[in-house]
Write an enzyme that holds these catalytic residues in place. Structure first.
Site, mmCIF file in Angstrom:
data_model
loop_
_atom_site.group_PDB
_atom_site.id
_atom_site.type_symbol
_atom_site.label_atom_id
_atom_site.label_comp_id
_atom_site.label_asym_id
_atom_site.label_seq_id
_atom_site.Cartn_x
_atom_site.Cartn_y
_atom_site.Cartn_z
ATOM 1 N N GLY A 179 -7.452 1.866 58.132
ATOM 2 C CA GLY A 179 -6.924 1.636 57.105
ATOM 3 C C GLY A 179 -5.486 0.623 57.031
ATOM 4 N N GLU A 198 -14.455 -1.451 54.280
ATOM 5 C CA GLU A 198 -14.799 -1.042 55.544
ATOM 6 C C GLU A 198 -15.801 0.336 55.655
ATOM 7 O OE1 GLU A 198 -10.868 -2.649 58.148
ATOM 8 O OE2 GLU A 198 -10.999 -0.763 57.583
HETATM 9 C C1 A5P Z 1 -7.923 -2.631 58.524
HETATM 10 O O1 A5P Z 1 -8.080 -1.695 57.380
HETATM 11 C C2 A5P Z 1 -7.740 -1.455 59.557
HETATM 12 O O2 A5P Z 1 -8.745 -0.586 59.573
HETATM 13 C C3 A5P Z 1 -7.844 -2.144 60.896
HETATM 14 O O3 A5P Z 1 -9.208 -1.894 61.795
HETATM 15 C C4 A5P Z 1 -6.917 -1.867 61.716
HETATM 16 O O4 A5P Z 1 -5.648 -2.174 61.314
HETATM 17 C C5 A5P Z 1 -6.589 -2.469 63.278
HETATM 18 O O5 A5P Z 1 -6.383 -3.554 63.123
HETATM 19 P P1 A5P Z 1 -5.726 -4.560 64.396
HETATM 20 O O6 A5P Z 1 -6.768 -4.857 65.087
HETATM 21 O O7 A5P Z 1 -5.078 -5.827 64.152
HETATM 22 O O8 A5P Z 1 -4.951 -3.504 65.168
#
Ligand code: A5P
Length: 147
Positions: free
Chosen positions: A95, A103
């Site tokens: 998140g 998601e």
């Molecule tokens: C998005 O809402 C998140 O769940 C992402 O999957 C999470 O923040 C991972 O992001 P990075 O790949 O940029 O670390």
């Protein structure tokens, strides 16, 4: 390796789960961006992808991957996404990229979830990452610590 390189390696490891002709669910974040780039570099011919965010949709478009609506795509074989924190037991915090609602919807429509993370995401106990979904961390059944 720097963090970007680690993300790329995590993303490339997930390609072993991907076959031509699949429709994938795709999450959001910088690791997912590496995954989309890897799909394009390897010239993997997906039927299409269901996106979890506007940012991912833009990346898919730039990579020449068709975006499909979940309503039309139906059940998906595979969802690929990153995470903000993970334990060795596969519990996740997600998140942080502010795309959690979509998601969760795409992940719920998918048979398997392969989580792409590098070792900077590993924690003993979840909760350092400040996000409101802390009380209900996800289980990632296909999460692998070394891939
Ligand atoms: C998005 O809402 C998140 O769940 C992402 O999957 C999470 O923040 C991972 O992001 P990075 O790949 O940029 O670390």
């Amino acid at each position: 390796l720097d963090v970007r390189e680690k993300k790329r390696l995590a993303a490339e490891a997930a390609l072993t789960h991907v076959e031509d002709g699949m429709i994938l669910g795709i999450g959001t974040g910088s690791t997912v961006d590496q995954f989309i780039a890897a799909l394009a570099d390897r010239k993997i011919q997906l039927e299409g992808a269901v996106s979890s965010s506007r940012a991912t949709s833009e990346r898919l478009k730039a990579a020449g991957i068709a975006e499909l609506e979940l309503n039309f795509a139906g059940d998906l074989p595979l969802y690929i996404d990153g995470a903000d924190e993970a334990t060795m037991h596969g519990a996740l915090i997600k998140g942080g990229g502010a795309a959690l609602t979509r998601e969760k919807i795409v992940a719920a429509a998918s048979k398997r979830f392969v989580c792409i993370i590098d070792d900077s995401k590993l924690v003993e106990v979840l909760g350092a990452f400040p996000c409101p979904s802390r009380s209900s961390p996800w289980r990632a059944p296909t999460w692998r610590a070394n891939s």
